[in-house]
Design a protein around this motif. Structure first.
Motif, PDB file in Angstrom:
ATOM      1  N   GLU A  40      25.021  45.077  49.078  1.00 36.49           N
ATOM      2  CA  GLU A  40      24.734  45.895  50.256  1.00 36.49           C
ATOM      3  C   GLU A  40      24.986  45.161  51.570  1.00 36.49           C
ATOM      4  O   GLU A  40      25.671  45.686  52.470  1.00 36.49           O
ATOM      5  CB  GLU A  40      23.281  46.384  50.209  1.00 36.49           C
ATOM      6  CG  GLU A  40      23.051  47.567  49.281  1.00 36.49           C
ATOM      7  CD  GLU A  40      22.695  47.163  47.865  1.00 36.49           C
ATOM      8  OE1 GLU A  40      22.240  48.014  47.092  1.00 36.49           O
ATOM      9  OE2 GLU A  40      22.873  45.967  47.535  1.00 36.49           O
ATOM     10  N   SER A 207      24.562  54.704  49.699  1.00 35.74           N
ATOM     11  CA  SER A 207      23.836  54.249  48.522  1.00 35.74           C
ATOM     12  C   SER A 207      24.451  52.930  48.040  1.00 35.74           C
ATOM     13  O   SER A 207      25.477  52.473  48.576  1.00 35.74           O
ATOM     14  CB  SER A 207      23.926  55.287  47.407  1.00 35.74           C
ATOM     15  OG  SER A 207      25.277  55.409  46.968  1.00 35.74           O
ATOM     16  N   ARG A 208      23.861  52.361  47.003  1.00 33.24           N
ATOM     17  CA  ARG A 208      24.447  51.146  46.424  1.00 33.24           C
ATOM     18  C   ARG A 208      25.852  51.433  45.888  1.00 33.24           C
ATOM     19  O   ARG A 208      26.764  50.614  46.059  1.00 33.24           O
ATOM     20  CB  ARG A 208      23.552  50.600  45.310  1.00 33.24           C
ATOM     21  CG  ARG A 208      24.132  49.355  44.630  1.00 33.24           C
ATOM     22  CD  ARG A 208      23.190  48.772  43.591  1.00 33.24           C
ATOM     23  NE  ARG A 208      23.791  47.625  42.936  1.00 33.24           N
ATOM     24  CZ  ARG A 208      23.821  46.393  43.438  1.00 33.24           C
ATOM     25  NH1 ARG A 208      23.287  46.147  44.625  1.00 33.24           N
ATOM     26  NH2 ARG A 208      24.382  45.394  42.775  1.00 33.24           N
ATOM     27  N   ASP A 209      26.020  52.583  45.264  1.00 35.78           N
ATOM     28  CA  ASP A 209      27.333  52.927  44.729  1.00 35.78           C
ATOM     29  C   ASP A 209      28.364  53.067  45.848  1.00 35.78           C
ATOM     30  O   ASP A 209      29.530  52.668  45.684  1.00 35.78           O
ATOM     31  CB  ASP A 209      27.256  54.226  43.925  1.00 35.78           C
ATOM     32  CG  ASP A 209      28.559  54.513  43.182  1.00 35.78           C
ATOM     33  OD1 ASP A 209      28.950  53.690  42.344  1.00 35.78           O
ATOM     34  OD2 ASP A 209      29.185  55.550  43.477  1.00 35.78           O
ATOM     35  N   ASP A 210      27.958  53.627  46.989  1.00 35.49           N
ATOM     36  CA  ASP A 210      28.865  53.707  48.142  1.00 35.49           C
ATOM     37  C   ASP A 210      29.324  52.311  48.561  1.00 35.49           C
ATOM     38  O   ASP A 210      30.499  52.101  48.900  1.00 35.49           O
ATOM     39  CB  ASP A 210      28.184  54.399  49.320  1.00 35.49           C
ATOM     40  CG  ASP A 210      27.938  55.878  49.070  1.00 35.49           C
ATOM     41  OD1 ASP A 210      28.790  56.524  48.431  1.00 35.49           O
ATOM     42  OD2 ASP A 210      26.876  56.383  49.506  1.00 35.49           O
ATOM     43  N   LEU A 212      29.428  49.559  46.649  1.00 35.47           N
ATOM     44  CA  LEU A 212      30.308  49.022  45.618  1.00 35.47           C
ATOM     45  C   LEU A 212      31.719  49.594  45.753  1.00 35.47           C
ATOM     46  O   LEU A 212      32.710  48.861  45.664  1.00 35.47           O
ATOM     47  CB  LEU A 212      29.746  49.339  44.229  1.00 35.47           C
ATOM     48  CG  LEU A 212      28.571  48.477  43.759  1.00 35.47           C
ATOM     49  CD1 LEU A 212      27.893  49.116  42.551  1.00 35.47           C
ATOM     50  CD2 LEU A 212      29.049  47.063  43.418  1.00 35.47           C
ATOM     51  N   GLN A 213      31.782  50.906  45.976  1.00 37.00           N
ATOM     52  CA  GLN A 213      33.078  51.557  46.107  1.00 37.00           C
ATOM     53  C   GLN A 213      33.829  51.069  47.344  1.00 37.00           C
ATOM     54  O   GLN A 213      35.059  50.881  47.309  1.00 37.00           O
ATOM     55  CB  GLN A 213      32.899  53.080  46.161  1.00 37.00           C
ATOM     56  CG  GLN A 213      32.370  53.707  44.893  1.00 37.00           C
ATOM     57  CD  GLN A 213      33.384  53.676  43.761  1.00 37.00           C
ATOM     58  OE1 GLN A 213      34.587  53.525  43.982  1.00 37.00           O
ATOM     59  NE2 GLN A 213      32.893  53.819  42.536  1.00 37.00           N
ATOM     60  N   TRP A 222      34.911  44.376  41.752  1.00 30.64           N
ATOM     61  CA  TRP A 222      33.535  44.876  41.763  1.00 30.64           C
ATOM     62  C   TRP A 222      32.626  43.719  42.153  1.00 30.64           C
ATOM     63  O   TRP A 222      32.504  42.746  41.406  1.00 30.64           O
ATOM     64  CB  TRP A 222      33.150  45.445  40.398  1.00 30.64           C
ATOM     65  CG  TRP A 222      33.922  46.666  40.034  1.00 30.64           C
ATOM     66  CD1 TRP A 222      34.869  46.796  39.068  1.00 30.64           C
ATOM     67  CD2 TRP A 222      33.824  47.954  40.656  1.00 30.64           C
ATOM     68  NE1 TRP A 222      35.382  48.063  39.042  1.00 30.64           N
ATOM     69  CE2 TRP A 222      34.751  48.809  40.013  1.00 30.64           C
ATOM     70  CE3 TRP A 222      33.056  48.484  41.703  1.00 30.64           C
ATOM     71  CZ2 TRP A 222      34.929  50.145  40.364  1.00 30.64           C
ATOM     72  CZ3 TRP A 222      33.234  49.806  42.062  1.00 30.64           C
ATOM     73  CH2 TRP A 222      34.155  50.625  41.399  1.00 30.64           C
TER      74      TRP A 222
END
Length: 422
Positions: A40, A207-210, A212-213, A222
């Protein structure tokens, strides 16, 4: 004069098109990013580097990237940061400050590992390592909140550096994402000099996924979660992956856990069980071999451990209780593993007690009655010689022990039992 928090709030209620005016509002202060080296906070930093319109400051020269090193960060984090992030930070001449705890005592402050606008090395070696303190204490990080290890090895250090070097600033900016509302609400527990925390990811709705992406789109990799090699706040799958990648770091985690379990058999590393059990379950032979090598290199010791458990009322919460545990932990003698095992066997015979295999060899003089308070236990254990003699208040502990058991504690720290070997 308006406070930094007021300036910041005013700037962000303006229309996005007033980018230059917002920067003029904010140009007069330094901006502090608490960079945790993970997904993050790295996503925040990278977006500020690549997208000037997203910066809450006029110039990157106004930014200070502040990181605290525990001394136990996974080497893979170092590789990622030095390979992908640091070249950009050097290109933009962003100031990066790395600090570390100087000793176990807060009074000794911190050590500056690096303060530069051309960062090349992520100093994961730290100075006084968290793992060093845990080994000396014969413990592992506590699983419940608050996260004392983060507060002491990161929060306290960052707080001290800010106090010494920053008079007024925006932030620190923290990398809590938009799905971490509970962490945001509790962030006061990790206070750094009372500055007002700011959460860019919450404002962006990321979000965390945002994150990472975003990192993947920019770098094609990654990015990894930042964590100490022995961090208990990771799922088993992640732990296994990290242990496979770095057997030496995994062996260190097992050694630390063994040291803690010897002094308290309830103190396994993960909430689901022991790290050793996880390694055995997944047949991580490289880790087991390195761990056995480490054990063979260690000096061993016979410890005498007393422990008292009391149930105490929680202040301002009628009917609620907390468990207070206090211990007396003393070295009886040291030597190689064979010698220490023979000392333990002789003492067990003198006491008429059986030696049991429970995270090492031990015997109980008095075994605790579970879920009964007050409770107490006394045992001898043969294990690696890492933990120091320890008792919060020796005189008070002896008084409490005598009040509970009618027995006196005869040993003093630094004294050895006279053992005539068989």
């Amino acid at each position: 004069m308006l406070s930094p928090k007021t300036w910041y709030a005013l700037a962000f209620v303006l229309e996005p098109g007033l980018f230059l005016f917002k920067q003029l509002l904010l140009h007069r202060y330094l901006h502090i990013l608490n960079w945790g080296m993970g997904v993050e906070s790295t996503a925040i930093l990278l977006r500020w580097l690549l997208e000037p319109e997203q910066r809450p400051f006029a110039n990157l020269s106004d930014l200070v990237v502040l990181a605290a090193q525990t001394g136990d960060e996974m080497p893979y984090t170092q590789t990622l940061c030095e390979t992908y992030l640091f070249p950009l930070l050097r290109q933009h001449r962003v100031r990066v400050v790395q600090v570390a705890k100087a000793s176990a005592s807060k009074r000794d402050g911190y050590v500056v590992l690096s303060d530069t606008r051309t960062p090349k090395t992520l100093h994961i070696e730290g100075y006084f390592k968290l793992s060093q303190n845990l080994l000396l204490s014969g413990t592992v990080p506590r699983l419940g909140r608050p996260h004392i290890c983060a507060q002491r090895w990161k929060g306290e250090v960052l707080d001290a550096w800010l106090t010494d070097h920053i008079d007024d600033a925006f932030g620190p900016y923290l990398g809590y994402n938009c799905e971490e509302s509970k962490r945001v609400a509790k962030s006061d527990g990790y206070s750094c000099r009372g500055f007002d925390y700011i959460y860019p990811l919450v404002e962006w709705g990321w979000s965390r996924d945002d994150c990472l992406q975003y990192l993947y789109r920019q770098w094609g990799i990654w990015f990894a979660k930042s964590a100490c090699s022995f961090c208990p706040f990771q799922d088993c799958g992640t732990a296994v992956e990290r242990f496979q990648r770095d057997p030496d770091a995994a062996a260190q985690a097992l050694l630390m856990e063994q040291n803690a379990l010897a002094h308290n058999p309830r103190m396994h590393l993960f909430s689901s069980g022991t790290a050793y059990g996880l390694v055995v379950k997944h047949n991580l032979q490289a880790v087991l071999e390195r761990y056995e090598e480490r054990l063979a290199q260690e000096t061993w010791a016979l410890y005498h451990v007393y422990r008292i458990y009391r149930q105490l009322p929680v202040k301002d919460k009628p009917g609620k209780f907390r468990i207070d545990a206090d211990r007396y932990n003393g070295v009886v003698t040291t030597g190689n593993r064979t010698y220490i095992d023979s000392c333990l066997s002789e003492l067990a015979q003198r006491h008429g007690k059986p030696v049991i295999a429970q995270h090492g060899q031990r015997f109980y003089v008095h075994e605790r009655v579970e879920k009964q308070y007050p409770a107490w236990e006394e045992f001898f254990v043969a294990t690696i010689h890492q933990a120091e003699d320890k008792c919060r208040n020796l005189k008070r502990f002896r008084e409490r022990w005598y009040a509970l058991t009618g027995d006196t504690i005869e040993l003093k720290f630094g004294e050895s039992l006279q053992l005539s070997l068989l």
